[in-house]
Scaffold this active site. Structure first.
Site, PDB file in Angstrom:
ATOM      1  N   TYR A 302       0.841  -1.202   0.000  1.00 64.17           N
ATOM      2  CA  TYR A 302       0.000   0.000   0.000  1.00 64.17           C
ATOM      3  C   TYR A 302       0.870   1.244   0.000  1.00 64.17           C
ATOM      4  O   TYR A 302       2.011   1.237   0.483  1.00 64.17           O
ATOM      5  CB  TYR A 302      -0.973   0.017   1.186  1.00 64.17           C
ATOM      6  CG  TYR A 302      -0.319   0.108   2.563  1.00 64.17           C
ATOM      7  CD1 TYR A 302       0.024   1.343   3.113  1.00 64.17           C
ATOM      8  CD2 TYR A 302      -0.074  -1.040   3.316  1.00 64.17           C
ATOM      9  CE1 TYR A 302       0.608   1.420   4.365  1.00 64.17           C
ATOM     10  CE2 TYR A 302       0.508  -0.962   4.562  1.00 64.17           C
ATOM     11  CZ  TYR A 302       0.858   0.260   5.079  1.00 64.17           C
ATOM     12  OH  TYR A 302       1.450   0.340   6.319  1.00 64.17           O
ATOM     13  N   ASN A 315       6.402   3.199  15.708  1.00 66.11           N
ATOM     14  CA  ASN A 315       6.430   2.025  14.834  1.00 66.11           C
ATOM     15  C   ASN A 315       5.475   2.185  13.651  1.00 66.11           C
ATOM     16  O   ASN A 315       5.340   1.298  12.816  1.00 66.11           O
ATOM     17  CB  ASN A 315       6.090   0.752  15.611  1.00 66.11           C
ATOM     18  CG  ASN A 315       4.653   0.719  16.103  1.00 66.11           C
ATOM     19  OD1 ASN A 315       3.868   1.644  15.855  1.00 66.11           O
ATOM     20  ND2 ASN A 315       4.293  -0.329  16.824  1.00 66.11           N
ATOM     21  N   GLY A 316       4.816   3.340  13.568  1.00 66.43           N
ATOM     22  CA  GLY A 316       3.933   3.620  12.444  1.00 66.43           C
ATOM     23  C   GLY A 316       2.460   3.513  12.749  1.00 66.43           C
ATOM     24  O   GLY A 316       1.630   3.607  11.830  1.00 66.43           O
ATOM     25  N   HIS A 320      -6.183   7.502  12.072  1.00 60.42           N
ATOM     26  CA  HIS A 320      -6.311   8.344  10.880  1.00 60.42           C
ATOM     27  C   HIS A 320      -7.566   7.989  10.092  1.00 60.42           C
ATOM     28  O   HIS A 320      -8.194   6.937  10.283  1.00 60.42           O
ATOM     29  CB  HIS A 320      -5.077   8.205   9.987  1.00 60.42           C
ATOM     30  CG  HIS A 320      -4.896   6.850   9.361  1.00 60.42           C
ATOM     31  ND1 HIS A 320      -5.466   6.500   8.153  1.00 60.42           N
ATOM     32  CD2 HIS A 320      -4.190   5.766   9.769  1.00 60.42           C
ATOM     33  CE1 HIS A 320      -5.131   5.264   7.839  1.00 60.42           C
ATOM     34  NE2 HIS A 320      -4.350   4.795   8.815  1.00 60.42           N
ATOM     35  N   CYS A 338      -2.830   0.295  12.163  1.00 60.61           N
ATOM     36  CA  CYS A 338      -3.361   1.604  12.551  1.00 60.61           C
ATOM     37  C   CYS A 338      -4.802   1.477  13.032  1.00 60.61           C
ATOM     38  O   CYS A 338      -5.434   0.419  12.931  1.00 60.61           O
ATOM     39  CB  CYS A 338      -3.298   2.561  11.367  1.00 60.61           C
ATOM     40  SG  CYS A 338      -1.612   3.063  10.926  1.00 60.61           S
ATOM     41  N   ASN A 340      -8.293   2.900  12.089  1.00 62.38           N
ATOM     42  CA  ASN A 340      -9.006   3.583  11.001  1.00 62.38           C
ATOM     43  C   ASN A 340     -10.328   4.142  11.491  1.00 62.38           C
ATOM     44  O   ASN A 340     -11.094   3.445  12.178  1.00 62.38           O
ATOM     45  CB  ASN A 340      -9.284   2.611   9.853  1.00 62.38           C
ATOM     46  CG  ASN A 340      -8.077   2.351   8.971  1.00 62.38           C
ATOM     47  OD1 ASN A 340      -8.188   1.671   7.959  1.00 62.38           O
ATOM     48  ND2 ASN A 340      -6.918   2.875   9.354  1.00 62.38           N
TER      49      ASN A 340
END
Length: 392
Positions: A302, A315-316, A320, A338, A340
């Site tokens: 992605y 770590n990301g 969001h 993440c 979402n």
């Protein structure tokens, strides 16, 4: 013949008595006795550090002092004859430097001391300050005058080596407007490879606390010829108490403020199809906010721009907006780690968040750790955190 001897004897006795009387009168200080003037010692000037000393720390106490007299004037001059600021004590028997000295500089004493007998003594001599092999800059992660969340760690990062961590830690202080228990901890290098020391309260910060951090590092010897480059001070305030509760099994993200629920968003978390896609459980900290950020992973194929992105781990992991997972939000976990939210909900949360807010994730198979980011401070039990101090 006998009469003559008697007269001589009487005369001798009288002379001896007269001499003894004079000596006794002088010894007793009686009227008419001769006065012997007392010896008055001359003024004696000394210095700290002693004259001729090299490698003096710029933080050292520098003083000139005088015995048996007072100073009439004192000056310590540096390169180019520039005077160094200092002040006398009340008796004018000591003069002490009141400003930092430079690195690798020669300083010379000038001035005069006057004795009680009027004798004048000139100040003289010099010393040299240490010349570092390296000066190391440091910076504090919180800006002056800002407001931060109740889980905000104080992080000081060093742009060079720190061998003597205890010496550095002794130069650090945290002052608070209300009593707050906390401790420094030395952590591994951050994601940029910089050594860091963090200060964390035992529990979340009390809202409204005013905090002043002082890193009095100029002149501190870090070891191996490295010294602190400058002092740093920051003052900030702890904001409203806001906590995000993110239970991955409910597929919801709840926002609690001042003890009340103020938001309940449908969410999608990490799918768990690979360890890298597991959202870590534990207390995350909001560390950065971006209106838009690019996220890409060749491994998982992605690459795109995502709006209203709140970073919660280096770590990301972000909270969001992702319209592509809109149908799964609130129902199933499909992300690469993440959190979402819908564009609208992500924008709402973005406007509610600030640096230092805690985001508590629960229900996953992998706990948050130092391997996951720069602000994993709350993953430590308090006793373990305290053991990371160099002064324990």
């Amino acid at each position: 013949m006998g009469r003559f001897l008697l007269v001589v004897y009487v005369v001798v006795v009288k002379v001896v008595a007269l001499v003894v009387g004079v000596v006794m009168a002088g010894g007793s200080g009686g009227p008419g006795a001769p006065r012997v003037p007392a010896l008055v010692p001359p003024p004696a000037v000394g210095y700290v550090p002693a004259g001729g000393t090299n490698d003096v720390s710029p933080r050292a106490t520098v003083t000139a002092f005088v015995a048996n007299g007072t100073f009439t004037d004192v000056a310590l001059r540096g390169p180019g004859g520039r005077p160094v600021a200092g002040e006398f004590n009340a008796e004018r028997t000591a003069w002490t430097v009141r400003e930092p000295l430079g690195y690798g500089q020669a300083y010379t004493w000038r001035g005069t001391a006057a004795g009680t007998d009027g004798t004048l003594v000139r100040l003289a001599g010099s010393f040299t300050t240490a010349r570092p092999e390296q000066t190391v800059r440091a910076r504090i992660n919180i800006d002056d005058g800002t407001t931060v969340g109740i889980a905000a760690p104080i992080a000081i990062r060093f742009e060079g080596p720190v061998r003597d961590r205890a010496a550095v830690e002794r130069a650090l202080s945290v002052r608070t407007s209300v009593p707050v228990e906390g401790s420094w901890a030395w952590l591994p290098a951050d994601s940029n490879g910089e050594l860091r020391v963090h200060w964390r309260p035992r529990e979340y910060w009390p809202p409204g606390t005013r905090v002043t951090v002082t890193a009095d590092l100029y002149g501190v010897h870090y070891g191996d010829g490295a010294f602190g480059a400058k002092n740093i001070t920051r003052t900030f305030t702890i904001g409203r108490p806001q906590i995000v509760k993110a239970d991955v099994n409910t597929h919801r993200m709840i926002v609690i403020r001042d003890g009340r629920q103020v938001a309940d968003f449908p969410a999608s978390y990490g799918s768990g199809s690979h360890p890298a896609t597991v959202t870590r459980s534990g207390i995350h900290v909001v560390s950065a906010m971006y209106k838009s950020v690019r996220m890409a992973s060749p491994r998982f194929g992605y690459d795109g721009m995502y709006a209203s992105a709140v970073l919660i781990s280096a770590n990301g992991e972000f909270i969001h907006a992702n319209p592509e997972s809109l149908r799964q939000q609130g129902r199933v976990n499909v992300t690469h780690g993440c959190v979402n939210l819908s564009p609208k909900n992500a924008r709402t949360y973005f406007n509610m968040a600030m640096y230092g807010d805690p985001v508590v994730v629960t229900g996953t198979s992998i706990p948050l750790s130092l391997a996951d980011g720069d602000y994993a401070d709350w993953t430590f039990r308090w006793e373990a955190w305290q053991r990371l101090s160099a002064l324990r």
